[in-house]
Structures are given as structure tokens and as C-alpha cells.
Design an enzyme around this catalytic site. Structure first.
Site, PDB file in Angstrom:
ATOM      1  N   LYS A 109       0.852  -1.185   0.000  1.00  0.00           N
ATOM      2  CA  LYS A 109       0.000   0.000   0.000  1.00  0.00           C
ATOM      3  C   LYS A 109       0.882   1.226   0.000  1.00  0.00           C
ATOM      4  CE  LYS A 109      -4.458   0.992   0.357  1.00  0.00           C
ATOM      5  NZ  LYS A 109      -5.587   0.087   0.055  1.00  0.00           N
TER       6      LYS A 109
HETATM    7  N1  GLU Z   1      -7.293   0.204  -3.061  1.00  0.00           N
HETATM    8  C1  GLU Z   1      -8.071  -0.970  -3.312  1.00  0.00           C
HETATM    9  C2  GLU Z   1      -8.057  -1.901  -2.117  1.00  0.00           C
HETATM   10  O1  GLU Z   1      -7.864  -1.480  -1.005  1.00  0.00           O
HETATM   11  C3  GLU Z   1      -7.664  -1.658  -4.597  1.00  0.00           C
HETATM   12  C4  GLU Z   1      -6.244  -2.091  -4.689  1.00  0.00           C
HETATM   13  C5  GLU Z   1      -5.827  -2.541  -6.075  1.00  0.00           C
HETATM   14  O2  GLU Z   1      -6.640  -2.541  -6.969  1.00  0.00           O
HETATM   15  O3  GLU Z   1      -4.650  -2.901  -6.212  1.00  0.00           O
HETATM   16  O4  GLU Z   1      -8.325  -3.066  -2.207  1.00  0.00           O
END
Ligand code: GLU
Length: 417
Positions: A109
Site C-alpha cells: 500500500k
Molecule cells: N485500493 C483498493 C483496495 O484497497 C484496490 C487495490 C488494487 O486494486 O490494487 O483493495
């Protein structure tokens, strides 16, 4: 294990759930240390020259939690709450999420600690390009793939892709959640909200209940919450309340979401939408509805408000909306909590479809995207239910149990230890 409490940081809270599963899975100490920590954490300075000439330094993060099952994968959040601890928590959740729905990815993240509403569009573009360039040495289409999250969107991804392309050559698979015109996937924008409702459908079917009999309240009306509400209405559920940062609205017979969208367009918030009763966010959480969908920030259902919750089912469209202390109370009360790692896995699942389409230079249509999404989430839900039945545990412990087993096995097969 010590009793959970509400003073836990987000990363401590997610790690608490990990340890509960690891205890039951009998993971050795070294593997437990690898999986409970993060592989790599990068903090970068992101200097920005504002439109008025002022200089400001923001801080950005990219945390890679675990890559045993494939390239690191996860969104980038622009929010004042996006500090290192929060980013660690979200990175860890991505590892368990991708493992549970069986995507060939690890978990990561990113975040920039900024209020994106305080910046103009050219400022956001400069900030985004600078952030991408600062973390570019640890990302890559087969290394770490970023995506949108709270405060970022398809436009942010387009800037990131372009910034990467200027350095390393054009590669659409470097980020997912791009605009469709630049190789994004149809269905990606709605995917997290759609996935939450698809998972709810499974639970409703198992309980032998009818969608039309069920009322829903959604906390949050950003990308995830607004799509979840729209798709729930399309599918025949009755969405009676929604809220956002400006306040909440309620109509007992069901909201007219087109009217709500028109109001948001003008007013920038759902609050005050004509023909609705006002609510605050706390009142929304304690409404007497069948299904509650927290779709905003983490840590909103805590020990201090958990006794007010009257819904039978909670679908965690947000990441870590329920603290471990509140989770234990809900479990003891028999409230069915469909955990974040499944309930909001629709977004990263369609990100995976986007990534494979980019690699193959081939586009899928909406029917294929949505059918494959339903298949993956249904399989995830069934795996989780089977685990819960045989282990005699609730869905969160089952979700972490399945995911921890898979990641630990991948780590072992690779010869991590
Ligand atoms: N931000 C989204 C999540 O928390 C999607 C992450 C992504 O598509 O890589 O799952």
C-alpha cells in the site's frame, strides 16, 4: 492472547487478527515474524511548489508487506490519515485479501499524507508525478503495481503511468485503475462496490432470504459506497440511508439514488438532499436495518458504539472499519461480519483482470469482467465458509485462516526459511 482494546493502532489491530489465525494455524515463530511484519517500507519527501509559488513538503509512503505469492499489489491513498502505521495496516490487509481470492499477488500500500481537496488539479498532478518518481525504484509491472484508493482515482493513475513511462518506457501494466482510454478495464471503477454486493448476495442466498425484504444503510458515499448503494438498488435491495463527510440522509421506503447523485453534483455532499430526513454518521451506524455497509474510513465501529449496532449483517466495504475489541463483541452477539479482506476484494480482483489484459494487449467486455468477478468472489466466499465450518469459527478468523495458510505455504515453497 491479550484482550483487544480500542487504543490499538491500525497496524496493531490488523496484526491482532493475523495472530489469532496464526495461533490456530500453528505457524512457526520465524514464519510468524515474517508474516506479521512488513518486507520493505519506504518513506519519501514529496516537495511541491504550490500554484501561488509557496513551497511545501509532503510525506509519502510505500509499504510492501509480503510478496511470497507474486508481485506486490495495492492502492495509493491521499489522506491526512495516511501515515506509516495506517499504510502498514492497509498493506498487510492487501496480502490477506489477494491470498483469500487467490490472485497471484502479494500485498502493498502507498499513501501521501495530504488532504487532496486542498490542492488544485495541477498541484495534484505535480505531487503525483513526484511521488511516483520517488518510489519508482521499488515498483514495476512485475514488482509492485499501484492502484487508486481513497483520495486518488483514474486520473491519478494516468499521471503515474505517464511519469513511469517517461523514465522507463511505456508500460500500461505499471498501474491499474487507469482510465479506459489508457488501457483501464471496464468495470474497474465500480468493482469494489459491486464486489461488496456480490458477496452480500451469497450470504443472503445462504440465509434463504429475499433481497427485496432487506434494508441497507451505507456509511460513505465516495467511490466504494456510492457504487455499492447503486448496485444494491439495481439488484432489488432497499437502501434507506447513506452518509458522507457532510452528514447523512434517510428515507424509510428507500432512497432515490438518482436524485441523491444530482444533489451531490450541486452541493458536494449527500446532506440536505430534498425529500430525505437528516441523520448524522453515528445515527446511521445505529439504524435498525438488516445490513450495514461501512464504506469509508477504518476504525468506525469501536467498543464505545458497538452496543448501538442493530444490523444483523455488516459488510466491510471499507478497510478495517471494525476494531478488534468491537469485533469480539459482534462475534459474541452473533452478528454476521463479512470481513474486509473478502467484502472489498472486488477492486483488486478487477485490477488483476486489468493487469492481465494489459499484459496480453487484449480487452474484455463488461459481461466477462463481471462474470469472472462473481466467480472469484463466490469461490472466495465458499472457501471461507468451508474453513469456518470445519474450524468452528466466524468469518473473519476463517478469512485470515485461509489467507495465512496460503501465504505461509508460498513462503515455504519458495524457500524463504
Ligand atoms: N485500493 C483498493 C483496495 O484497497 C484496490 C487495490 C488494487 O486494486 O490494487 O483493495
Amino acid at each position: 492472547m491479550a484482550e483487544p482494546h480500542d487504543e490499538m493502532t491500525p497496524f496493531e489491530a490488523v496484526t491482532f487478527f493475523f495472530h489469532e489465525a496464526a495461533d490456530a494455524a500453528d505457524v512457526d515463530d520465524a514464519t510468524r515474524e515474517i508474516l506479521s511484519g512488513t518486507y520493505r517500507e519506504v518513506r519519501v519527501q514529496v516537495p511541491l511548489r504550490r500554484d501561488n509559488g509557496e513551497k511545501h513538503v509532503f510525506y509519502g509512503y510505500r509499504v510492501q508487506h509480503n510478496g511470497a505469492r507474486g508481485p506486490y499489489k495495492g492502492g495509493v491513498r491521499y489522506d491526512l490519515s495516511a501515515d506509516l502505521d495506517e499504510t502498514r495496516a492497509l498493506a498487510s490487509l492487501m496480502t490477506w485479501k489477494t491470498a483469500l481470492v487467490d490472485l497471484p499477488f502479494g500485498g502493498a500500500k502507498g499513501g501521501v499524507q495530504v488532504d487532496p481537496r486542498s490542492l488544485s488539479s495541477p498541484e495534484l498532478e505535480r505531487l503525483t508525478r513526484r511521488y511516483m518518481s520517488q518510489v519508482s525504484y521499488i515498483v514495476g509491472a512485475h514488482r509492485d503495481i499501484m492502484a487508486p484508493d481513497m483520495g486518488t482515482n483514474a486520473q491519478t493513475m494516468a499521471w503515474m503511468m505517464d511519469a513511469w513511462g517517461q523514465k522507463a518506457g511505456h508500460d500500461p501494466a505499471i498501474v491499474t485503475g487507469k482510465p479506459i482510454a489508457l488501457g483501464g478495464s471496464v468495470g474497474r471503477e465500480a468493482a469494489t462496490g459491486r464486489g461488496a454486493i456480490m458477496v452480500l448476495d451469497e450470504a443472503v442466498r445462504d440465509a434463504g432470504r429475499e433481497r427485496g425484504d432487506l434494508t441497507i444503510a451505507v456509511q460513505g458515499f465516495g467511490n466504494v459506497g456510492s457504487w455499492a448503494a447503486r448496485i444494491a438498488v439495481e439488484d432489488g435491495y432497499r437502501v434507506v440511508a447513506v452518509s458522507d463527510i457532510g452528514g447523512g440522509i434517510y428515507v424509510g421506503s428507500g432512497l432515490d439514488l438518482e436524485a441523491v447523485d444530482r444533489h451531490v453534483e450541486e452541493a458536494g455532499t449527500v446532506a440536505g438532499c430534498p425529500g430525505t430526513e437528516p441523520l448524522d454518521s453515528g445515527e446511521l451506524l445505529s439504524l435498525d436495518v438488516d445490513v450495514l455497509i461501512p464504506a469509508a474510513l477504518g476504525g468506525v465501529i469501536t467498543k464505545s458504539n458497538v452496543d448501538d449496532i442493530r444490523a444483523d449483517v455488516i459488510v466491510e466495504a471499507a478497510n478495517h472499519p471494525v476494531t478488534p475489541a468491537a469485533d469480539h463483541v459482534l462475534r459474541d452477539r452473533g452478528v454476521e461480519v463479512i470481513p474486509d479482506v473478502l467484502a472489498n476484494a472486488g477492486g483488486v480482483t478487477v485490477s488483476y483482470f486489468e493487469w492481465t489484459q494489459n499484459i496480453q494487449q487484449f480487452h474484455w467486455d463488461a459481461d466477462r469482467v463481471n462474470a469472472e468477478l462473481r466467480k472469484r468472489l463466490r469461490r472466495g466466499y465458499r472457501t471461507l465458509l468451508d474453513f469456518a465450518d470445519s474450524a468452528g469459527c466466524d468469518l473473519r478468523r476463517a478469512a485470515f485462516g485461509v489467507a495465512v495458510d496460503r501465504v505461509a505455504e508460498a513462503a515455504r515453497l519458495r524457500g524463504y526459511l
